[in-house]
Design a protein around this motif. Structure first.
Motif, mmCIF file in Angstrom:
data_model
loop_
_atom_site.group_PDB
_atom_site.id
_atom_site.type_symbol
_atom_site.label_atom_id
_atom_site.label_comp_id
_atom_site.label_asym_id
_atom_site.label_seq_id
_atom_site.Cartn_x
_atom_site.Cartn_y
_atom_site.Cartn_z
ATOM 1 N N THR A 1 -30.676 -16.937 -40.381
ATOM 2 C CA THR A 1 -29.783 -18.028 -40.743
ATOM 3 C C THR A 1 -28.534 -17.465 -41.428
ATOM 4 O O THR A 1 -28.426 -16.270 -41.681
ATOM 5 N N TRP A 2 -27.610 -18.365 -41.745
ATOM 6 C CA TRP A 2 -26.379 -17.998 -42.448
ATOM 7 C C TRP A 2 -26.380 -18.629 -43.842
ATOM 8 O O TRP A 2 -27.025 -19.649 -44.073
ATOM 9 N N PHE A 3 -25.624 -18.018 -44.746
ATOM 10 C CA PHE A 3 -25.300 -18.716 -45.988
ATOM 11 C C PHE A 3 -23.825 -18.487 -46.298
ATOM 12 O O PHE A 3 -23.248 -17.461 -45.939
ATOM 13 N N HIS A 4 -23.229 -19.484 -46.913
ATOM 14 C CA HIS A 4 -21.817 -19.420 -47.300
ATOM 15 C C HIS A 4 -21.736 -19.648 -48.800
ATOM 16 O O HIS A 4 -22.165 -20.688 -49.304
ATOM 17 N N LEU A 5 -21.178 -18.675 -49.516
ATOM 18 C CA LEU A 5 -21.104 -18.756 -50.974
ATOM 19 C C LEU A 5 -19.722 -19.233 -51.396
ATOM 20 O O LEU A 5 -18.711 -18.602 -51.083
ATOM 21 N N LEU A 6 -19.702 -20.373 -52.085
ATOM 22 C CA LEU A 6 -18.457 -21.018 -52.504
ATOM 23 C C LEU A 6 -18.117 -20.652 -53.945
ATOM 24 O O LEU A 6 -18.988 -20.658 -54.819
ATOM 25 N N TYR B 1 -18.859 -13.760 -51.913
ATOM 26 C CA TYR B 1 -18.313 -15.007 -51.395
ATOM 27 C C TYR B 1 -18.188 -14.965 -49.872
ATOM 28 O O TYR B 1 -18.152 -13.909 -49.253
ATOM 29 N N GLY B 2 -18.123 -16.162 -49.294
ATOM 30 C CA GLY B 2 -17.909 -16.274 -47.865
ATOM 31 C C GLY B 2 -19.203 -16.298 -47.069
ATOM 32 O O GLY B 2 -20.281 -16.578 -47.594
ATOM 33 N N TRP B 3 -19.081 -16.006 -45.768
ATOM 34 C CA TRP B 3 -20.194 -16.107 -44.830
ATOM 35 C C TRP B 3 -21.013 -14.824 -44.792
ATOM 36 O O TRP B 3 -20.471 -13.726 -44.778
ATOM 37 N N HIS B 4 -22.355 -14.994 -44.735
ATOM 38 C CA HIS B 4 -23.254 -13.851 -44.637
ATOM 39 C C HIS B 4 -24.446 -14.232 -43.760
ATOM 40 O O HIS B 4 -24.974 -15.347 -43.846
ATOM 41 N N ARG B 5 -24.876 -13.274 -42.952
ATOM 42 C CA ARG B 5 -26.084 -13.464 -42.147
ATOM 43 C C ARG B 5 -27.283 -13.022 -42.970
ATOM 44 O O ARG B 5 -27.300 -11.924 -43.532
ATOM 45 N N ALA B 6 -28.295 -13.872 -43.053
ATOM 46 C CA ALA B 6 -29.505 -13.554 -43.818
ATOM 47 C C ALA B 6 -30.523 -12.855 -42.939
ATOM 48 O O ALA B 6 -30.427 -12.862 -41.709
ATOM 49 N N ALA B 7 -31.527 -12.262 -43.592
ATOM 50 C CA ALA B 7 -32.549 -11.508 -42.875
ATOM 51 C C ALA B 7 -33.364 -12.394 -41.945
ATOM 52 O O ALA B 7 -33.889 -11.920 -40.929
ATOM 53 N N ASP B 8 -33.471 -13.688 -42.262
ATOM 54 C CA ASP B 8 -34.275 -14.585 -41.425
ATOM 55 C C ASP B 8 -33.480 -15.148 -40.248
ATOM 56 O O ASP B 8 -33.973 -16.016 -39.519
#
Length: 593
Positions: free
Chosen positions: A366-371, A357-364
């Motif tokens: 960009t960011w993703f946030h898991l709700l 969960y929460g904020w993560h930096r992706a390899a490309d």
């Protein structure tokens, strides 16, 4: 010469009723179009209700209204459930907004994320079915083969941008979903008036003599039962790969996707009190390179098509075909049909099933946030306006949305420039943190059950929040609030929320009566064990309270709850049962557990 009577050969078992329905259906058409056009009733007949499953539709009724409507001599409150085909759980903001709007206009006022990474609409009136399907079609979505005796929605890790390997696995999963679609045009004729679909070709103005329709993979009667496929990328087993009919476990070597270890024969469904039905984990059968995925899938599906049980639907899944004939037979038959042999399985290791969960930096970059979304239900509630927040984000988001196998949602492909805006929306609606949510709640799954599922014997989604509230009091007292413990709840034993691989599972038997299972492994590689055959939720909490406290006191270093249950209470219960069978008196220790 022997005069012993010669036994007559056993008469073949009759095929199940569904086989006749499929055979008569003209490749899944039946008389669906005529019945959907009939406004005299909100229902459709039994034969067509079986066929609409292949189109992603189930007829249901609101069981909360049954008694009152019966008193008034009214028809049941019929409605349809529609399940979207969404391989890997990926959709664009445009698609999400369309799904949200269609749900508000044509279905019950909430959306639901399933445990197979897709959306379900509930309460759709028969007269609105074509509007819904055509609305989905406008954004290149469909519900083909989301249900029925075919390959269902293909699962894959929800964030491809984590690495090049994740992206490649997603592409292969999506490609297999397309490859394994039925070839019948019934869906397009009935719901889309044979409109051009994505990737299709327009029909000729004046076809000469149309070629007879064929299903090269499925045949005219399709599969004996449903077929499920999932792709996993270790160390995460978020797709519960061992529960799939056919599983692909990515093998990464030198940062590249070398191929997949393949599993076969998983399945969750069973029936209470019927020892001939049971959950089963898939067997590891070997390794294949990425270019062989579709050919292997074709060979596995056609093997099940030809050898699966078509006389008894409770015995018709691939797990029973393998149990009856043996994994060595299945492997050899698949190799023969595929035209290549499996290589030996390669090393891999799973450590978790949990979403991050929460904020993560992706390899490309960009960011993703898991709700976190409990039971996958997207709706606005006091203090938790999830639907409003996601609608607002979708209107500005330039990435996409990903549905996870644990009924959660990832906002993915967020740029550095977009992150502050999306973070502000989450903050405004109070959805940006999960630090107050227990590890048990974060690892909870449930099926829909009552009031819409016709198979439900007990509550599930509606009962889970109250059960978690009670168990969190116990967890807080034991100092276990942050510990990851998986809990799964279903309203019947068919296993839609994969309960038999939960460390704790409540499986519905009757109103407020559940079978309590304990002891699965948190990484999804071991089934749990029946601990109490029939308990109320209140009794279940009473049973779990001393076990959870004991876990807090006695667990070993790094020992997970399921492993602890196997080592202690389940082993002690087994010993007690054996002692009782031998006429011995249970010890004081086991008697008080």
């Amino acid at each position: 010469m022997s005069t012993d009577p010669v036994a007559a050969p056993a008469a073949p078992k009759p095929l199940s009723a569904n086989e006749g329905i499929k055979a008569r259906s003209n490749f899944l058409r039946g008389t669906i179009a005529q019945e959907v056009a009939d406004t005299s009733t909100g229902a459709i007949g039994e034969e067509n209700s079986q066929l609409t499953k292949f189109h992603g539709l189930y007829i249901q009724d609101d069981r909360d209204q049954r008694r009152e409507r019966a008193k008034l001599k009214q028809e049941k409150a019929y409605g349809f459930m529609l399940r979207v085909r969404l391989p890997g759980g990926r959709c664009t903001p445009e698609q999400y907004l369309k799904i949200d709007r269609l749900g508000e206009e044509l279905a019950s006022p909430s959306l639901r994320l399933t445990t197979r990474q897709t959306f379900q609409f509930h309460g759709v009136a028969k007269g609105d079915l074509k509007k819904l399907v055509q609305g989905l079609h406008q954004v290149w979505l469909d519900s083909i083969a989301a249900c029925g005796d075919v390959n269902r929605n293909v699962m894959a890790p929800p964030n491809p941008e984590r690495s090049a390997v994740h992206q490649r696995v997603y592409e292969l999963a999506k490609g297999f979903s397309e490859f394994a679609l039925p070839k019948s045009r019934a869906y397009h004729e009935i719901w889309l008036d044979e409109e051009l679909v994505a990737g299709g070709e327009p029909k000729p103005e004046s076809p000469a003599a149309p070629a007879p329709e064929v299903e090269p993979m499925y045949g005219p009667t399709y599969l004996p039962r449903k077929f499920k496929v999932g792709f996993a990328v270790p160390p995460s087993n978020d797709v519960d790969v061992f529960s799939q009919d056919l599983g692909f476990i990515a093998v990464v070597e030198n940062g590249e996707l070398a191929g997949f270890n393949v599993t076969a024969g998983g399945g969750m469904g069973m029936s209470h009190g019927n020892a001939e039905t049971y959950p089963r984990l898939g067997d590891l059968i070997g390794f294949v390179t990425p270019d062989k995925v579709n050919a292997l899938g074709f060979a596995a599906i056609t093997t099940q098509r030809d050898y699966g049980d078509r006389t008894n639907r409770k015995h018709a899944r691939l797990k029973y075909t393998i149990a009856d004939r043996g994994i060595a037979w299945f492997k050899a038959e698949v190799e023969r049909r595929a035209g290549f042999a499996f290589e030996p399985a390669r090393p891999f290791r799973f450590t978790t099933i949990s979403d991050e969960y929460g904020w993560h930096r992706a390899a490309d970059g960009t960011w993703f946030h898991l709700l976190f979304i409990l039971s996958g239900r997207i709706k606005d509630t006091p203090g938790w306006p999830m639907r409003a927040a996601l609608r607002e984000i979708a209107q500005i988001h330039t990435g996409d949305f990903r549905l996870t196998p644990s009924q959660n949602l990832s906002i993915s492909g967020i740029t550095d420039e977009q992150r502050p805006r999306i973070e502000a929306i989450l903050q405004k609606h109070g959805l940006n943190e999960t630090h107050q949510v227990s590890g048990l709640r974060l690892n909870a799954l449930s099926c829909v059950a009552l009031p819409t599922c016709g198979l439900a014997l007990a509550e599930s989604e509606r009962a889970l929040p109250g059960l978690l509230d009670k168990l969190e009091i116990v967890l807080d007292a034991a100092g276990l609030r942050r510990d990851a413990i998986s809990i799964r709840m279903t309203g019947c034993p068919n296993g839609c929320a994969r309960p038999y691989i939960g460390e704790i599972a409540f499986v519905g038997r009757a109103p407020n009566k559940y079978a309590l299972f304990l002891g699965a492994k948190l990484d999804g590689s071991r089934l749990n064990t029946l601990y109490a055959p029939s308990v109320s939720l209140e009794e279940g909490v009473e049973i779990l309270t001393p076990i959870l406290h004991r876990y807090a006191r006695e667990r070993g270093e790094g020992e997970e709850f399921g492993d602890f249950c196997q080592r202690t209470v389940l082993a002690e219960k087994k010993a007690e049962t054996e002692n009782t069978a031998n006429g011995e008196t249970p010890s004081a220790t086991t008697a008080t557990v």
